[in-house]
Structures are given as structure tokens and as C-alpha cells.
Scaffold this motif. Structure first.
Motif, short mmCIF file in Angstrom:
data_model
loop_
_atom_site.label_atom_id
_atom_site.label_comp_id
_atom_site.label_asym_id
_atom_site.label_seq_id
_atom_site.Cartn_x
_atom_site.Cartn_y
_atom_site.Cartn_z
N LEU A 71 0.83 -1.21 0.00
CA LEU A 71 0.00 0.00 0.00
C LEU A 71 0.86 1.25 0.00
N THR A 72 1.97 1.21 0.70
CA THR A 72 2.90 2.34 0.72
C THR A 72 3.43 2.62 -0.67
N ILE A 73 3.82 1.58 -1.38
CA ILE A 73 4.37 1.75 -2.72
C ILE A 73 3.30 2.26 -3.67
N VAL A 74 2.09 1.76 -3.56
CA VAL A 74 0.99 2.28 -4.38
C VAL A 74 0.79 3.76 -4.11
N LEU A 75 0.84 4.14 -2.86
CA LEU A 75 0.69 5.55 -2.50
C LEU A 75 1.82 6.39 -3.07
N VAL A 76 3.05 5.89 -2.98
CA VAL A 76 4.20 6.62 -3.55
C VAL A 76 4.00 6.83 -5.04
N LEU A 77 3.59 5.78 -5.74
CA LEU A 77 3.40 5.89 -7.18
C LEU A 77 2.26 6.84 -7.52
N PHE A 78 1.17 6.79 -6.76
CA PHE A 78 0.04 7.68 -7.00
C PHE A 78 0.45 9.13 -6.82
N VAL A 79 1.15 9.40 -5.74
CA VAL A 79 1.60 10.77 -5.47
C VAL A 79 2.61 11.20 -6.52
N HIS A 80 3.48 10.29 -6.93
CA HIS A 80 4.50 10.58 -7.93
C HIS A 80 3.86 11.00 -9.24
N VAL A 81 2.76 10.36 -9.61
CA VAL A 81 2.07 10.66 -10.86
C VAL A 81 1.28 11.96 -10.77
N THR A 82 0.72 12.25 -9.61
CA THR A 82 -0.19 13.38 -9.50
C THR A 82 0.46 14.70 -9.09
N ILE A 83 1.67 14.66 -8.54
CA ILE A 83 2.33 15.92 -8.18
C ILE A 83 3.75 15.94 -8.73
N SER A 84 4.40 17.05 -8.63
CA SER A 84 5.74 17.18 -9.20
C SER A 84 6.72 16.22 -8.54
N ALA A 85 7.77 15.88 -9.30
CA ALA A 85 8.78 14.94 -8.79
C ALA A 85 9.47 15.50 -7.55
N ASN A 86 9.74 16.78 -7.50
CA ASN A 86 10.40 17.36 -6.33
C ASN A 86 9.57 17.19 -5.08
N SER A 87 8.27 17.32 -5.20
CA SER A 87 7.39 17.18 -4.03
C SER A 87 7.42 15.77 -3.47
N ILE A 88 7.39 14.77 -4.34
CA ILE A 88 7.41 13.39 -3.84
C ILE A 88 8.74 13.07 -3.18
N LEU A 89 9.82 13.59 -3.74
CA LEU A 89 11.14 13.30 -3.17
C LEU A 89 11.29 13.91 -1.79
N GLU A 90 10.57 14.98 -1.52
CA GLU A 90 10.64 15.65 -0.23
C GLU A 90 9.56 15.20 0.74
N SER A 91 8.67 14.30 0.30
CA SER A 91 7.55 13.88 1.14
C SER A 91 8.03 13.06 2.34
N LYS A 92 7.21 13.03 3.36
CA LYS A 92 7.51 12.24 4.55
C LYS A 92 7.54 10.75 4.23
N LEU A 93 6.72 10.35 3.27
CA LEU A 93 6.67 8.95 2.86
C LEU A 93 8.03 8.53 2.29
N CYS A 94 8.61 9.35 1.42
CA CYS A 94 9.93 9.02 0.86
C CYS A 94 11.01 9.11 1.93
N GLN A 95 10.90 10.06 2.81
CA GLN A 95 11.87 10.17 3.90
C GLN A 95 11.85 8.89 4.73
N TYR A 96 10.66 8.36 4.99
CA TYR A 96 10.52 7.12 5.75
C TYR A 96 11.13 5.95 4.97
N LEU A 97 10.77 5.82 3.68
CA LEU A 97 11.27 4.70 2.89
C LEU A 97 12.78 4.70 2.77
#
Length: 88
Positions: free
Chosen positions: A8-34
Motif C-alpha cells: 500500500l505504501t508503494i501504491v501511494l508513492v506511485l500515486f503521489v509521484h504521478v499526481t504531483i511534481s517529482a520534487n514534491s514526492i522526493l521531499e515527502s515524509k513517505l519518501c523520507q521514511y522509505l
């Protein structure tokens, strides 16, 4: 944590990656956790990436997405993969 959580985490990462800019996903708490967790201890099915690499589990794949090295990285069918990798 269980395998379902990581999937579910990976699905969420991919969903966010597709819907917002790449810089935003890289700075997200989810990516920081992963980026902080040890994916070698996670049991899961291998994930084939659009980069031709077969990631040992969805955790490693999520780390690769969060690395930002390939902004177009997506999961694809396993027949498209060349060799297994453990780290992004």
C-alpha cells in the motif's frame, strides 16, 4: 510491519509521484521514511521496474522511486526485467 503495508505504501508513492511534481514526492515524509528503513528485512514479491531492473521487493522499488534518479520509473511485467537488484 507486514507486506500489505509495504504494498500500500508503494501504491501511494506511485500515486503521489504521478499526481504531483517529482520534487514534491522526493521531499515527502513517505519518501523520507522509505529511505531510512532496511528493505533487506522485508518479505515481499519482486517488482519489475520500467528501468529493466527486478527489485527484490516493493520496499526496494519504493526507494528507487524516491531516489528520483528515474522520474518515469513505474512497475511493469516481470518479463521485461533483466536482473535482480537490491538497492536503488
Amino acid at each position: 510491519m507486514n507486506t500489505l503495508f509495504f504494498r500500500l505504501t508503494i501504491v501511494l508513492v506511485l500515486f503521489v509521484h504521478v499526481t504531483i511534481s517529482a520534487n514534491s514526492i522526493l521531499e515527502s515524509k513517505l519518501c523520507q521514511y522509505l529511505k531510512k528503513i532496511d528493505c533487506a528485512t522485508k518479505d515481499d514479491n519482486p517488482v519489475c521496474g520500467s528501468d529493466g531492473k527486478l527489485y527484490s521487493n516493493s520496499c526496494f522499488f519504493g526507494q528507487a522511486v524516491c531516489s528520483g534518479l528515474d522520474p518515469e520509473l513505474r512497475p511493469v511485467g516481470k518479463e521485461n526485467c533483466m536482473s535482480p537488484v537490491n538497492v536503488p
